[in-house]
Write an enzyme that holds these catalytic residues in place. Structure first.
Site: not given
Ligand code: COA
Length: 160
Positions: A18, A91, A129
């Site tokens: 991030h 991604r 995450s």
């Protein structure tokens, strides 16, 4: 007029992936609004107030970065704050279809707001995450994947 962008997510926790997106977006935009939004399907690991404090601390030296929370539609936040761009990281691990759908829906809801994609850094593309949380809760070293301040918060949580 300042070029502003909105970068939203659950950031639970905020990772170096991030951070890479924020830093690269700052090379194009004058101000980035990092907005901790709600993903209804996700059970929070860190309280949202804690995530907000961490991000505020992380970016306290950079007035170009604003940190906020929001419970409504992203496009409404953008409208209220006169933001015309939504930043997303892309991604190569299956993001495209969902991101395309979200960008299309957001444009339908607010045609004045465009989504801008940044290809994630080649060293960080595999981070998420959830994976960071998984490695952490199994005792693994996450220092490469998150800012120090986030790692310290997670260690504090483990000790409490
Ligand atoms: N580096 C590392 N990880 C990244 C990343 C990057 N550059 N980009 C995304 N990820 C990870 C995130 O950590 C997250 O991991 P997780 O699923 O393990 O938690 C995952 O990829 C998905 O991230 P993201 O797509 O940002 O989802 P999110 O759940 O964090 O946030 C919102 C989704 C909040 C942006 C979306 O639900 C939203 O817009 N909500 C507001 C309501 C709204 O407007 N809804 C209509 C949308 S059309």
């Amino acid at each position: 007029m300042k070029k502003k962008a909105l970068y939203a997510g659950s950031f639970d926790p905020f990772t170096n992936g991030h951070l890479d997106i924020v830093n690269r977006a700052l090379s194009i935009f004058d101000e980035i609004y990092i907005v901790i939004a709600v993903s209804p399907s996700k059970k929070p690991f860190l309280e949202r107030s804690v995530r907000r404090e961490l991000l505020t601390e992380l970016f306290k030296g950079d007035p170009r970065v604003k940190v906020d929370t929001w419970d409504g539609l992203l496009v409404d936040y953008a409208r209220e704050n006169e933001i015309k761009s939504i930043v997303r990281g892309l991604r190569p691990t299956g993001d495209f279809e969902f991101e395309f759908q979200m960008a299309s829906m957001n444009r339908k809801l607010n045609p004045e707001c465009e989504t801008v994609f940044f290809a994630t850094g080649e060293k960080l593309y595999y981070i998420s995450s959830s994976l960071v949380k998984d490695v952490f809760t199994h005792g693994g070293d996450i220092s490469e994947f998150v800012p120090d301040i986030v790692r310290e918060e997670l260690l504090k949580k483990r000790r409490s």
